[in-house]
Design a protein around this motif. Structure first.
Motif, short mmCIF file in Angstrom:
data_model
loop_
_atom_site.label_atom_id
_atom_site.label_comp_id
_atom_site.label_asym_id
_atom_site.label_seq_id
_atom_site.Cartn_x
_atom_site.Cartn_y
_atom_site.Cartn_z
N TYR A 92 1.12 -1.26 -0.18
CA TYR A 92 0.17 -0.20 0.05
C TYR A 92 0.85 1.45 -0.33
O TYR A 92 0.88 2.00 -1.15
CB TYR A 92 -0.92 -0.20 0.91
CG TYR A 92 -2.16 -0.33 1.67
CD1 TYR A 92 -2.82 -0.45 0.66
CD2 TYR A 92 -2.53 -2.32 2.26
CE1 TYR A 92 -4.26 -0.96 -0.06
CE2 TYR A 92 -3.68 -2.56 1.92
CZ TYR A 92 -4.77 -1.93 1.28
OH TYR A 92 -5.80 -2.72 0.55
N MET A 93 2.09 1.50 0.78
CA MET A 93 2.55 2.32 0.49
C MET A 93 3.21 2.67 -0.05
O MET A 93 3.76 3.80 -0.48
CB MET A 93 4.22 2.71 1.94
CG MET A 93 2.86 2.70 3.64
SD MET A 93 1.94 4.30 3.37
CE MET A 93 3.36 5.27 3.89
N LEU A 94 3.64 1.90 -1.20
CA LEU A 94 4.51 2.30 -2.83
C LEU A 94 3.74 2.99 -3.84
O LEU A 94 4.80 3.46 -4.24
CB LEU A 94 5.03 0.49 -2.77
CG LEU A 94 5.40 0.12 -2.17
CD1 LEU A 94 6.61 -1.25 -2.86
CD2 LEU A 94 7.29 1.10 -2.06
N ALA A 95 2.46 2.88 -3.21
CA ALA A 95 1.24 3.93 -4.31
C ALA A 95 1.38 5.59 -3.98
O ALA A 95 1.95 5.02 -2.58
CB ALA A 95 0.13 3.25 -4.65
N ASP A 96 1.58 5.50 -4.65
CA ASP A 96 1.33 7.02 -4.01
C ASP A 96 -0.38 7.48 -3.58
O ASP A 96 -0.84 9.04 -3.30
CB ASP A 96 1.72 8.83 -5.04
CG ASP A 96 0.30 8.79 -6.09
OD1 ASP A 96 -0.58 10.00 -6.96
OD2 ASP A 96 0.03 7.44 -7.33
N GLN A 97 -1.49 7.32 -4.02
CA GLN A 97 -2.50 7.10 -3.09
C GLN A 97 -2.81 5.87 -2.90
O GLN A 97 -3.15 4.45 -3.27
CB GLN A 97 -3.33 7.85 -4.05
CG GLN A 97 -3.11 9.17 -4.44
CD GLN A 97 -3.30 10.20 -3.81
OE1 GLN A 97 -4.67 9.90 -2.66
NE2 GLN A 97 -2.84 11.02 -3.72
#
Length: 260
Positions: A92-97
């Motif tokens: 989850y944290m690797l995406a920007d949203q």
């Protein structure tokens, strides 16, 4: 497999689940606990610089959010040829949203590290003791039959997300797919010379030993801190086919790992 892998020590010590697996792959492991340590580790040269980084799952994203500068550090690492594997909360944290549905039905939006541009959607899970009194019932809801390039396997799915890139021309690959519903559970995105792998499933906790997870996972961080490496070792199934697939995940060209 000979190599060096950096592992972020996420809240709840979920990184402990990885130790036996990485030991089976015969890799050197370096833990880092914040963005400062990440910068020092990933700016090294030769064998001192990991070939890959793992962001493990976590009971919440607190430890990740306390280290938001890791986003640009990881993006530079991947652009230079490194691989980053995010598992569940780490993915989850690797995406920007980030967009997910809470157990009470509320819709939540967050920003991530923006290593890859797009949105990661999913549904936050409940802990097993809050769902059912019998661990087997909970286990049946989270153990998924999945398809990989090396054949079918069982993996734990516990609220992981599915990534949707902003740019549809992004070089994106599906590495693991749910057998029944056919939706992607592990996706890879090329970024510069490297690769970002977002895993909505937990490949480090699997097989028959999934049952033991239900007796150990608790709802608060203080409970997670009771883990010790010797305890975590009993939770890992490092059978040969799975170990082979995971070894390839850190070294092979992504095209050879992708499903049609």
């Amino acid at each position: 497999m000979q190599g060096h892998i950096g592992v972020f020590r996420s809240s709840g010590d979920y990184s402990l689940f990885l130790y036996p697996l990485l030991r089976a792959l015969q890799v050197r492991v370096t833990l880092f606990e914040d963005a400062t340590q990440a910068r020092l580790l990933l700016s090294g040269s030769g064998s001192e610089r990991p070939q890959a980084v793992i962001l493990p799952g976590a009971p919440n994203s607190a430890a990740y959010r306390q280290n938001m500068p890791m986003g640009i550090i990881l993006k530079d690492f991947v652009a230079a040829g490194g691989r980053v594997l995010g598992i569940c909360a780490g993915a989850y944290m690797l995406a920007d949203q980030i967009a997910y549905t809470a157990p009470n039905g509320a819709s939540l939006r967050r920003t991530g590290y923006a290593v890859v541009q797009g949105i990661c959607r999913g549904q936050l899970p409940l802990y097993p003791q809050t769902i059912v009194p019998q661990p087997q019932t909970w286990l049946n809801t989270v153990a998924r039959q999945v398809q990989t390039c090396d054949g079918p396997m069982a993996m734990l799915y516990w609220g992981g997300g599915v990534f949707e890139p902003n740019d549809r021309s992004t070089a994106q690959y599906t590495l693991v797919r749910d057998v029944d519903q056919q939706w992607p559970l592990v996706q890879a995105i090329k970024l510069g010379a490297g690769l970002v792998i977002l895993s909505g499933v937990h490949p480090e906790v699997m097989g028959r030993r999934l049952m033991r997870v239900t007796r150990r996972i608790q709802a608060v961080d203080s409970e997670h801190q009771r883990y010790r490496q010797s305890q975590a070792r009993t939770l890992i199934d490092t059978d040969a086919p799975r170990a082979t697939w995971l070894r390839r995940l850190f070294s092979d060209p992504v095209e050879s790992l992708a499903l049609a």
